[in-house]
Design a protein around this motif. Structure first.
Motif: not given
Length: 206
Positions: A101-118, A150-156
């Motif tokens: 709904e927010e950024i229009g991405l609907t395909e190609g997402l593989w779920e990895l897991g969850c992080f503790p809640d905030g 949409v921002l894509m920030l490099p992880l390292v």
């Protein structure tokens, strides 16, 4: 204050290392809770933490800057996400729906897991759901009054960025929240709290 300008590209972080960063918090004393704040709202929410990369590993994290005409939190940088709806099967389903709904991405997402809640400043407990995304051309999104960019920030580089700590007082509880000055807007609040906590775990994973 000088803004941090990330490089365009960065080396990949292998996916097994990403998986370990999501496994480690589950072994701690509070595997389902990250924030010391108490969620006063009984409703639940979820956000999508999308890691973009390729077979070699994760390279960037996806964030959305809300449009300046958005009804809630205009101009702020955050993970796409929102409240659970009755039709959602589970929290990952909520995250997927909100990402669509927010950024229009609907395909190609593989779920990895969850992080503790905030806990968001709206006093709602939210679950960060991590996704792996390997679309070769990530220019998928549609901009409108509610999505500035949409921002894509490099992880390292993010792990080595000049984060600062901002002490916030919320309902009698002092919380140290990370903050990173970006050219578009500051990255702070619950989004920065979750992102920096995960990056710290990731930095300690082999």
């Amino acid at each position: 204050m000088t803004s941090w300008r990330p490089p365009e590209d960065a080396p990949p972080i292998p996916w097994p290392r990403i998986a370990e960063s999501l496994r480690r918090p589950q072994l701690g004393p509070t595997p389902h809770k990250l924030s010391a704040r108490f969620p006063e709202d009984p409703r639940r929410a979820a956000v999508g933490v999308i890691l973009w990369g390729d077979a070699a590993g994760a390279r960037k994290v996806v964030l959305a800057q809300r449009g300046f005409g958005a009804p809630h939190h205009p101009g702020e940088i955050a993970f796409p996400g929102g409240m659970v709806e009755p039709r959602d099967r589970d929290l990952p389903a909520t995250a997927r729906r909100e990402v669509a709904e927010e950024i229009g991405l609907t395909e190609g997402l593989w779920e990895l897991g969850c992080f503790p809640d905030g806990v968001a400043k709206a006093r709602v407990r939210f679950t960060p759901v991590f996704f792996r995304w390997e679309q070769p051309d990530p220019r998928f999104y549609r901009l409108d009054r509610e999505l500035e960019q949409v921002l894509m920030l490099p992880l390292v580089p993010l792990m080595q960025a000049p984060w600062t700590i901002e002490r916030l007082e919320r309902h009698g509880l002092a919380i140290d929240v990370p903050r990173l000055e970006l050219p578009q807007a500051p990255l702070w609040g619950a989004t920065a709290f979750i992102l920096k906590a995960w990056l710290d775990v990731l930095d300690g994973c082999p």
